[in-house]
Scaffold this motif. Structure first.
Motif, PDB file in Angstrom:
ATOM      1  N   ASN A 112     -15.804 -33.488 -19.664  1.00 23.69           N
ATOM      2  CA  ASN A 112     -15.839 -34.872 -19.186  1.00 23.69           C
ATOM      3  C   ASN A 112     -14.393 -35.264 -18.884  1.00 23.69           C
ATOM      4  O   ASN A 112     -13.509 -34.985 -19.699  1.00 23.69           O
ATOM      5  CB  ASN A 112     -16.439 -35.780 -20.287  1.00 23.69           C
ATOM      6  CG  ASN A 112     -16.376 -37.246 -19.895  1.00 23.69           C
ATOM      7  OD1 ASN A 112     -15.323 -37.875 -19.982  1.00 23.69           O
ATOM      8  ND2 ASN A 112     -17.495 -37.789 -19.459  1.00 23.69           N
ATOM      9  N   PRO A 113     -14.127 -35.890 -17.739  1.00 21.89           N
ATOM     10  CA  PRO A 113     -12.727 -36.159 -17.379  1.00 21.89           C
ATOM     11  C   PRO A 113     -12.001 -37.084 -18.362  1.00 21.89           C
ATOM     12  O   PRO A 113     -10.810 -36.910 -18.601  1.00 21.89           O
ATOM     13  CB  PRO A 113     -12.841 -36.825 -15.998  1.00 21.89           C
ATOM     14  CG  PRO A 113     -14.181 -36.431 -15.478  1.00 21.89           C
ATOM     15  CD  PRO A 113     -15.067 -36.258 -16.674  1.00 21.89           C
ATOM     16  N   THR A 114     -12.701 -38.058 -18.949  1.00 24.72           N
ATOM     17  CA  THR A 114     -12.032 -38.946 -19.913  1.00 24.72           C
ATOM     18  C   THR A 114     -11.668 -38.153 -21.174  1.00 24.72           C
ATOM     19  O   THR A 114     -10.604 -38.326 -21.760  1.00 24.72           O
ATOM     20  CB  THR A 114     -12.934 -40.152 -20.280  1.00 24.72           C
ATOM     21  OG1 THR A 114     -13.624 -40.596 -19.116  1.00 24.72           O
ATOM     22  CG2 THR A 114     -12.113 -41.295 -20.840  1.00 24.72           C
ATOM     23  N   ARG A 115     -12.590 -37.244 -21.552  1.00 26.78           N
ATOM     24  CA  ARG A 115     -12.316 -36.395 -22.719  1.00 26.78           C
ATOM     25  C   ARG A 115     -11.147 -35.444 -22.419  1.00 26.78           C
ATOM     26  O   ARG A 115     -10.273 -35.238 -23.269  1.00 26.78           O
ATOM     27  CB  ARG A 115     -13.578 -35.593 -23.061  1.00 26.78           C
ATOM     28  CG  ARG A 115     -13.501 -34.895 -24.385  1.00 26.78           C
ATOM     29  CD  ARG A 115     -14.858 -34.326 -24.748  1.00 26.78           C
ATOM     30  NE  ARG A 115     -15.017 -32.961 -24.284  1.00 26.78           N
ATOM     31  CZ  ARG A 115     -16.187 -32.381 -24.024  1.00 26.78           C
ATOM     32  NH1 ARG A 115     -17.314 -33.062 -24.126  1.00 26.78           N
ATOM     33  NH2 ARG A 115     -16.238 -31.138 -23.628  1.00 26.78           N
ATOM     34  N   ALA A 116     -11.132 -34.902 -21.211  1.00 22.79           N
ATOM     35  CA  ALA A 116     -10.054 -33.975 -20.837  1.00 22.79           C
ATOM     36  C   ALA A 116      -8.701 -34.689 -20.885  1.00 22.79           C
ATOM     37  O   ALA A 116      -7.684 -34.107 -21.295  1.00 22.79           O
ATOM     38  CB  ALA A 116     -10.324 -33.404 -19.450  1.00 22.79           C
ATOM     39  N   ALA A 117      -8.682 -35.970 -20.488  1.00 23.53           N
ATOM     40  CA  ALA A 117      -7.432 -36.734 -20.517  1.00 23.53           C
ATOM     41  C   ALA A 117      -6.948 -36.906 -21.956  1.00 23.53           C
ATOM     42  O   ALA A 117      -5.767 -36.719 -22.267  1.00 23.53           O
ATOM     43  CB  ALA A 117      -7.653 -38.103 -19.860  1.00 23.53           C
ATOM     44  N   LEU A 118      -7.876 -37.230 -22.864  1.00 27.61           N
ATOM     45  CA  LEU A 118      -7.520 -37.368 -24.287  1.00 27.61           C
ATOM     46  C   LEU A 118      -7.010 -36.035 -24.833  1.00 27.61           C
ATOM     47  O   LEU A 118      -5.995 -35.983 -25.541  1.00 27.61           O
ATOM     48  CB  LEU A 118      -8.758 -37.824 -25.082  1.00 27.61           C
ATOM     49  CG  LEU A 118      -8.642 -37.722 -26.598  1.00 27.61           C
ATOM     50  CD1 LEU A 118      -7.591 -38.690 -27.137  1.00 27.61           C
ATOM     51  CD2 LEU A 118      -9.993 -37.968 -27.271  1.00 27.61           C
ATOM     52  N   GLU A 119      -7.723 -34.950 -24.484  1.00 31.69           N
ATOM     53  CA  GLU A 119      -7.333 -33.642 -25.023  1.00 31.69           C
ATOM     54  C   GLU A 119      -5.933 -33.246 -24.547  1.00 31.69           C
ATOM     55  O   GLU A 119      -5.123 -32.732 -25.325  1.00 31.69           O
ATOM     56  CB  GLU A 119      -8.372 -32.589 -24.627  1.00 31.69           C
ATOM     57  CG  GLU A 119      -9.696 -32.815 -25.373  1.00 31.69           C
ATOM     58  CD  GLU A 119     -10.834 -31.873 -24.979  1.00 31.69           C
ATOM     59  OE1 GLU A 119     -11.783 -31.736 -25.768  1.00 31.69           O
ATOM     60  OE2 GLU A 119     -10.779 -31.281 -23.877  1.00 31.69           O
ATOM     61  N   ALA A 120      -5.627 -33.549 -23.278  1.00 33.99           N
ATOM     62  CA  ALA A 120      -4.298 -33.200 -22.753  1.00 33.99           C
ATOM     63  C   ALA A 120      -3.223 -34.013 -23.471  1.00 33.99           C
ATOM     64  O   ALA A 120      -2.165 -33.492 -23.849  1.00 33.99           O
ATOM     65  CB  ALA A 120      -4.248 -33.464 -21.250  1.00 33.99           C
TER      66      ALA A 120
END
Ligand code: PLP
Length: 376
Positions: A50-58
């Motif tokens: 999920n792009p929002t999750r990917a942003a948090l993970e980065a």
């Protein structure tokens, strides 16, 4: 590399390429259109990505100076995925002070599954060496620990773990990457309950695993996908927003906590104060070496015993009687019968007169006045 606060604000965020929105969109979608069979534009399904999750993970991986970061629906869900990379018969060493839920997960869930667990004082490296056996795969610690604020040497323990081919896992929930970055000190894995300081506002649950080990990261990512304890996109957005103010919040948590620890140390009703910033604290020298400040958690015992401790917890007004920690508001609790009830009867059972404070970012005078009236 730019500074911590700059990265906390910009990595993973930044203007959205299509609209210029300053905040990352909350991608509320369970699936993604495919341009051909098996050719998804982003991912085949939202449990996988999920792009929002990917942003948090980065963002959080970067702050931990980790190459890889994997987000979960809660701290325990992350711990679960990490422990599932082991196999039945493996042995884990846990510090003798840790969150009760971690102890419960290890002993009552993974104990049934076939892991063996030994709890030891990680402040004594010889005791740790003596507890290691041929099946030991992880040494798992919290520093500062919950609820006794024990501080142990990440560098020292990583050497011991690596001599025996084991991984050093550090739960960095209390310190946060703003105060301490375990991977730079030799740890292999960082665990977080992002429910706490990362979120920072007591409005979201989350967990995180960060590491620089490629294969381990892939294995944890596989378990995230295969088991599915993923955070929702709105939770990820709240956590990403929390990260942007982590540094300024931690500065204030630390200065308030240091002043409260000093106030409690001089109070006639208080038996002992546990705070790594106090010179008398057993782990103070190690804390000075591996942390940039001492955190926002303070615990203390009362001379009047368990009954007095309960009375204090029920007498504050600004400090809210509640479990959890790390939010902007101050919380007070009695670990033996609240957060650490699942450790009752074990070596991890906290003293029954121990009170734990999560010192918030309110005005210091109000916090001290509240504690003074409750202790009176
Ligand atoms: N680690 C620590 C140090 C904690 O204090 C907690 C919860 O209090 C956890 C892990 C578990 O996190 P969660 O409650 O998000 O599952």
């Amino acid at each position: 590399m730019s500074g911590f606060n700059t990265r906390a604000i910009h990595v993973g965020s930044g203007p959205d390429p299509t609209t210029g929105a300053v905040n990352p969109p909350v991608y509320l979608t369970s699936t993604y259109a495919q341009d051909g069979v098996g050719v998804p534009r982003f991912s085949d399904y939202a449990r996988g990505d999920n792009p929002t999750r990917a942003a948090l993970e980065a963002c959080l991986a970067g702050l931990e100076e980790a190459q890889y970061g994997v987000a979960f629906a809660s701290g325990l869900a992350g711990e679960d995925a990490l422990l599932r990379t082991l196999v039945p018969g493996d042995h884990v060493i846990l510090g003798d002070d840790a969150y009760g839920g971690t102890y419960r997960l290890l002993t009552r869930v993974f104990g049934n599954w076939g892991l063996t667990i030994t709890c030891v004082d990680l402040g004594d490296l010889n005791t740790v060496r003596a507890a290691i056996n041929d099946s030991t795969k992880m040494i798992w610690l919290e520093t500062p620990s919950n609820p006794l604020l024990k501080v142990v040497s990440i560098a020292g323990l990583s050497k011991v773990a690596h001599e025996h081919g084991a991984l050093l896992v550090v739960d960095n929930t209390f310190a946060t990457p703003y105060l301490q970055r375990p991977l730079t000190l030799g740890a292999d894995v960082v665990v977080h309950s992002t429910t706490k300081y990362v979120g920072g506002h007591s409005d979201v649950l989350g967990g995180f695993i960060a590491t620089n080990h490629n294969e381990l990261a892939a294995n944890v990512r596989y378990h995230q996908y295969a088991i599915g304890a993923v955070p929702g996109p709105l939770d990820c957005y709240l956590l990403l927003r929390g990260l942007k103010t982590l540094g300024v919040r931690m500065d204030r948590h630390c200065s308030n906590a240091a002043a409260i620890a000093a106030f409690l140390s001089g109070h006639a009703a208080v038996e002992k104060v546990y705070y790594p910033g106090l010179e008398a604290h057993r782990g103070h020298d190690v804390a000075v070496q591996q942390m940039s400040d001492f955190g926002g958690m303070v615990s203390f015992t009362l001379k009047g015993g368990a009954a007095s401790a309960r009375k204090v917890c029920e007498s504050t007004a600004t400090f809210i009687l509640a479990e959890s920690l790390g939010g902007v508001e101050s919380l007070i609790e009695l670990p033996a019968v609240m957060t650490h009830l699942s450790a009752a009867g074990s070596t991890l059972e906290p003293p029954d007169s121990l009170v734990r404070l999560s010192v918030g970012i309110e005005d210091l005078d109000d916090l001290i006045a509240d504690l003074a009236q409750a202790l009176a």
